[in-house]
Design a protein around this motif. Sequence first.
Motif, PDB file in Angstrom:
ATOM      1  N   GLN A 193     -62.054  12.583 -32.190  1.00  0.00           N
ATOM      2  CA  GLN A 193     -61.081  13.550 -32.400  1.00  0.00           C
ATOM      3  C   GLN A 193     -59.763  13.043 -31.732  1.00  0.00           C
ATOM      4  N   VAL A 194     -59.621  12.098 -30.825  1.00  0.00           N
ATOM      5  CA  VAL A 194     -58.687  11.844 -29.956  1.00  0.00           C
ATOM      6  C   VAL A 194     -58.048  10.574 -31.102  1.00  0.00           C
ATOM      7  N   LYS A 195     -56.946  10.767 -31.595  1.00  0.00           N
ATOM      8  CA  LYS A 195     -56.199   9.837 -32.378  1.00  0.00           C
ATOM      9  C   LYS A 195     -55.581   8.756 -31.758  1.00  0.00           C
ATOM     10  N   GLY A 196     -55.496   7.538 -32.184  1.00  0.00           N
ATOM     11  CA  GLY A 196     -54.738   6.572 -31.194  1.00  0.00           C
ATOM     12  C   GLY A 196     -55.215   6.325 -29.876  1.00  0.00           C
ATOM     13  N   GLN A 197     -54.082   6.255 -29.025  1.00  0.00           N
ATOM     14  CA  GLN A 197     -54.541   6.118 -27.513  1.00  0.00           C
ATOM     15  C   GLN A 197     -55.493   5.089 -27.137  1.00  0.00           C
ATOM     16  N   PHE A 198     -55.591   3.957 -27.791  1.00  0.00           N
ATOM     17  CA  PHE A 198     -56.538   2.994 -27.566  1.00  0.00           C
ATOM     18  C   PHE A 198     -56.674   2.648 -26.160  1.00  0.00           C
ATOM     19  N   GLY A 218     -48.359  10.822 -18.365  1.00  0.00           N
ATOM     20  CA  GLY A 218     -47.679  10.790 -19.702  1.00  0.00           C
ATOM     21  C   GLY A 218     -47.099  12.202 -20.014  1.00  0.00           C
ATOM     22  N   PRO A 219     -46.384  11.977 -21.369  1.00  0.00           N
ATOM     23  CA  PRO A 219     -45.516  13.476 -21.588  1.00  0.00           C
ATOM     24  C   PRO A 219     -46.546  14.500 -22.068  1.00  0.00           C
ATOM     25  N   PRO A 220     -45.837  15.648 -22.044  1.00  0.00           N
ATOM     26  CA  PRO A 220     -46.793  16.895 -22.515  1.00  0.00           C
ATOM     27  C   PRO A 220     -47.074  16.592 -24.047  1.00  0.00           C
ATOM     28  N   GLY A 221     -48.440  17.118 -24.297  1.00  0.00           N
ATOM     29  CA  GLY A 221     -48.973  17.070 -25.444  1.00  0.00           C
ATOM     30  C   GLY A 221     -49.397  15.505 -26.005  1.00  0.00           C
ATOM     31  N   SER A 222     -49.636  14.619 -24.956  1.00  0.00           N
ATOM     32  CA  SER A 222     -50.027  13.235 -25.708  1.00  0.00           C
ATOM     33  C   SER A 222     -51.389  13.042 -25.613  1.00  0.00           C
ATOM     34  N   GLY A 223     -52.275  14.074 -25.190  1.00  0.00           N
ATOM     35  CA  GLY A 223     -53.618  14.095 -25.084  1.00  0.00           C
ATOM     36  C   GLY A 223     -54.497  13.752 -23.876  1.00  0.00           C
ATOM     37  N   LYS A 224     -53.711  13.834 -22.743  1.00  0.00           N
ATOM     38  CA  LYS A 224     -54.355  13.671 -21.209  1.00  0.00           C
ATOM     39  C   LYS A 224     -55.667  14.771 -21.282  1.00  0.00           C
ATOM     40  N   SER A 225     -55.083  15.758 -21.293  1.00  0.00           N
ATOM     41  CA  SER A 225     -56.484  16.679 -21.174  1.00  0.00           C
ATOM     42  C   SER A 225     -57.603  16.550 -22.312  1.00  0.00           C
ATOM     43  N   MET A 346     -51.066  13.952 -15.168  1.00  0.00           N
ATOM     44  CA  MET A 346     -49.845  14.400 -14.623  1.00  0.00           C
ATOM     45  C   MET A 346     -48.677  13.841 -15.681  1.00  0.00           C
ATOM     46  N   ASN A 347     -47.520  14.627 -15.667  1.00  0.00           N
ATOM     47  CA  ASN A 347     -46.395  14.092 -16.116  1.00  0.00           C
ATOM     48  C   ASN A 347     -45.697  13.418 -15.376  1.00  0.00           C
ATOM     49  N   PRO A 348     -44.740  12.432 -15.951  1.00  0.00           N
ATOM     50  CA  PRO A 348     -44.077  11.589 -14.848  1.00  0.00           C
ATOM     51  C   PRO A 348     -43.000  12.435 -14.174  1.00  0.00           C
ATOM     52  N   PRO A 391     -46.774   9.210 -26.167  1.00  0.00           N
ATOM     53  CA  PRO A 391     -46.901  10.222 -27.386  1.00  0.00           C
ATOM     54  C   PRO A 391     -47.729   9.458 -28.503  1.00  0.00           C
ATOM     55  N   VAL A 392     -48.281  10.508 -29.182  1.00  0.00           N
ATOM     56  CA  VAL A 392     -49.289   9.777 -30.272  1.00  0.00           C
ATOM     57  C   VAL A 392     -48.162   9.635 -31.361  1.00  0.00           C
ATOM     58  N   LYS A 393     -48.179   8.394 -32.128  1.00  0.00           N
ATOM     59  CA  LYS A 393     -47.248   8.261 -33.454  1.00  0.00           C
ATOM     60  C   LYS A 393     -47.686   9.012 -34.556  1.00  0.00           C
ATOM     61  N   GLU A 396     -50.738   7.716 -36.654  1.00  0.00           N
ATOM     62  CA  GLU A 396     -52.052   7.948 -35.797  1.00  0.00           C
ATOM     63  C   GLU A 396     -52.471   9.237 -36.227  1.00  0.00           C
ATOM     64  N   LEU A 397     -51.549  10.258 -36.015  1.00  0.00           N
ATOM     65  CA  LEU A 397     -52.233  11.632 -36.083  1.00  0.00           C
ATOM     66  C   LEU A 397     -52.739  12.058 -37.537  1.00  0.00           C
ATOM     67  N   SER A 398     -51.835  11.378 -38.445  1.00  0.00           N
ATOM     68  CA  SER A 398     -51.976  11.865 -39.736  1.00  0.00           C
ATOM     69  C   SER A 398     -53.051  10.892 -40.433  1.00  0.00           C
TER      70      SER A 398
HETATM   71  N1  LIG Z   1     -54.158  11.706 -29.328  1.00  0.00           N
HETATM   72  C1  LIG Z   1     -54.554  12.870 -30.126  1.00  0.00           C
HETATM   73  N2  LIG Z   1     -55.105  12.742 -31.139  1.00  0.00           N
HETATM   74  C2  LIG Z   1     -55.131  14.087 -31.742  1.00  0.00           C
HETATM   75  N3  LIG Z   1     -54.480  15.379 -31.148  1.00  0.00           N
HETATM   76  C3  LIG Z   1     -53.755  15.319 -30.242  1.00  0.00           C
HETATM   77  C4  LIG Z   1     -53.749  14.173 -29.520  1.00  0.00           C
HETATM   78  N4  LIG Z   1     -52.838  14.369 -28.427  1.00  0.00           N
HETATM   79  C5  LIG Z   1     -52.706  15.487 -28.472  1.00  0.00           C
HETATM   80  N5  LIG Z   1     -53.079  16.147 -29.563  1.00  0.00           N
HETATM   81  C6  LIG Z   1     -52.930  17.538 -29.912  1.00  0.00           C
HETATM   82  O1  LIG Z   1     -52.084  17.990 -28.931  1.00  0.00           O
HETATM   83  C7  LIG Z   1     -52.782  19.126 -28.210  1.00  0.00           C
HETATM   84  C8  LIG Z   1     -52.349  19.003 -26.777  1.00  0.00           C
HETATM   85  O2  LIG Z   1     -52.861  18.002 -26.094  1.00  0.00           O
HETATM   86  P1  LIG Z   1     -53.470  17.795 -24.545  1.00  0.00           P
HETATM   87  O3  LIG Z   1     -53.673  19.280 -24.216  1.00  0.00           O
HETATM   88  O4  LIG Z   1     -54.694  16.958 -24.409  1.00  0.00           O
HETATM   89  O5  LIG Z   1     -52.070  17.285 -24.059  1.00  0.00           O
HETATM   90  P2  LIG Z   1     -51.645  16.817 -22.591  1.00  0.00           P
HETATM   91  O6  LIG Z   1     -51.245  15.555 -22.560  1.00  0.00           O
HETATM   92  O7  LIG Z   1     -52.710  17.421 -21.759  1.00  0.00           O
HETATM   93  O8  LIG Z   1     -50.393  17.766 -22.386  1.00  0.00           O
HETATM   94  P3  LIG Z   1     -49.744  18.415 -20.942  1.00  0.00           P
HETATM   95  O9  LIG Z   1     -48.933  17.503 -20.328  1.00  0.00           O
HETATM   96  O10 LIG Z   1     -48.989  19.528 -21.559  1.00  0.00           O
HETATM   97  O11 LIG Z   1     -50.953  19.167 -20.346  1.00  0.00           O
HETATM   98  C9  LIG Z   1     -54.272  18.702 -28.336  1.00  0.00           C
HETATM   99  O12 LIG Z   1     -55.078  20.212 -28.471  1.00  0.00           O
HETATM  100  C10 LIG Z   1     -54.400  18.334 -29.953  1.00  0.00           C
HETATM  101  O13 LIG Z   1     -54.421  19.156 -30.520  1.00  0.00           O
END
Ligand SMILES: Nc1ncnc2c1ncn2[C@@H]1O[C@H](COP(=O)(O)OP(=O)(O)OP(=O)(O)O)[C@@H](O)[C@H]1O
Length: 508
Positions: A193-198, A218-225, A346-348, A391-393, A396-398
């Motif tokens: 389910q994790v796109k890109g981020q190889f 990495g920045p928020p929403g890049s998929g760290k969690s 963490m975020n930077p 951040p994911v491109k 990659e996401l699509s």
């Molecule tokens: N690489 C990815 N592939 C697919 N979906 C992604 C990816 N990265 C982020 N997302 C989408 O973005 C949402 C947020 O991702 P996630 O919580 O992992 O970000 P985060 O890096 O932990 O952000 P934060 O720094 O705000 O905690 C995910 O639930 C997912 O829907």
Amino acid sequence: MVESIHGMGLMGIEAYKVDVEAAISQGIPAFDVVGLPDAAVKESRERVKSAMRNCGFEFPLGHITVNLAPADIKKVGPLYDLPILIALLKMSGQLSVQTDDSVFIGELSLGGEVHSVNGILPMTIETFKIGFKNIYVPYANCAEAAVVKGINVFPIKNIVELFDHLIGRRPLKRADPEKLTVTQDDFDLDYSQVKGQFEAKRAMEIAAAGGHNVLLVGPPGSGKSMLAKRMPTILPDMTFDEMIETTKIHSIAGCIPSGVSLISQRPFRSPHHTISPMGLVGGGTIPRPGEISLAHNGVLFLDELPEFSRQSMEVLRQPLEDCSVTIARVSGTLTYPCRISLVCAMNPCPCGYYGTGVKKCTCSQQSVMKYLSKVSGPLLDRIDIHVEVPPVKYEELSDYVPSEPSVDIKKRVDAARVIQNERFRNCEIACNAHIPSGKLHEFCRLSDAADKVLHRAFDKLGLSSRAYSKILKMSRTIADLDDSEEIKPAHVSEAVQYRSLDRKYWNR
Ligand SMILES: Nc1ncnc2c1ncn2[C@@H]1O[C@H](COP(=O)(O)OP(=O)(O)OP(=O)(O)O)[C@@H](O)[C@H]1O
Ligand SMILES: [Mg+2]
């Protein structure tokens, strides 16, 4: 007349036998409990008295003394209610059966119901080890106790049922050790389910293979969690002994899901950053295992690392090193195991975009420095792999094609672990990350070409001696993943990459 019934007590993750002795003498009616009882044990008196009366038994008149032996260990919790009640029934002549080969554990309600208690698994294991034939446990804990084969586990709902069983009027059914309920896979989570981020996924694979700790920046929403939560899906399956160890700790903490016998999936613990140091490593007057021990054999995920208090980060130092936490209390010293994979994210910077190149960072240089300096240096030192999660491109996401599934990554991790098990067969080490500095050159021998690469990187990038040993251990794991006995230049170059954030963010 003195009656003695067997019960069990808990000390850390181990259990010990407690003999519950009851005696009655003439005199002013009283009911004393001695043998270092805590408040919950003292309150047993009221529960036992009420349960007996409400279930049609007679509460004996006279001066009753209950002694919990051995008297020099503090007894905690309400688990002695049931053996105390059985001792009183026998002492007053209301029950005359032989109970020498049995252990009784349970908390009572005022109406005589038997309530669940914590730590049933270690207590059942000890009961079996001592050689008892039967153990009577609360019905709600029966699944947990049934894990132990070779002992009769009787689940008890209330004391009337137990009494009828003991006198042979209505025998109870034993718990079936063949019907174990184990925790289920969380099939919702998968690396596909994790796109890109190889690069980040590769880093997680290396971490899983060599038991290295990881920091994701990495920045928020890049998929760290997302990346961290999927780590248990690529870790090797737990052995039965590991399952027992992990279940014991969860049993003591009282957090096994109802009806579950065994925790068979590697735990993933993700405490909130407001957690206290005690919550993290364990403690309290009655020392409870902390999050790090609940994550034993699994993953401890510290999300938003700089938000954790400095003290919380500092207390992790020793447990991460020793793979166990020792808590000293007046009542004694307890040790809980904690062999974990630590994943931090963490975020930077406070706004999250410093150095990412996608959005302009709105933080001042000073606030970035302050934010980064919140991460404790000694904790950073215990994390081998630092990886950037950009951040994911959009492309990659699509992308409709799913990424590599966890099972495929896990196969490579398993193979690398087999090599390590063979390598460390005669030592205490479990995986590459735990190679002590004294053995570094024995296990992580570089080829001449690889040595040159590291030498060049060392001079050019100004690597520290600390980074040197981490790179060697990571190179070892990368070579293992590549099924190569020799550490080659490509393995070293890849390992060097996982140390670049040190210089970018922390100037180390
Ligand atoms: N690489 C990815 N592939 C697919 N979906 C992604 C990816 N990265 C982020 N997302 C989408 O973005 C949402 C947020 O991702 P996630 O919580 O992992 O970000 P985060 O890096 O932990 O952000 P934060 O720094 O705000 O905690 C995910 O639930 C997912 O829907
Ligand atoms: Mg997150």
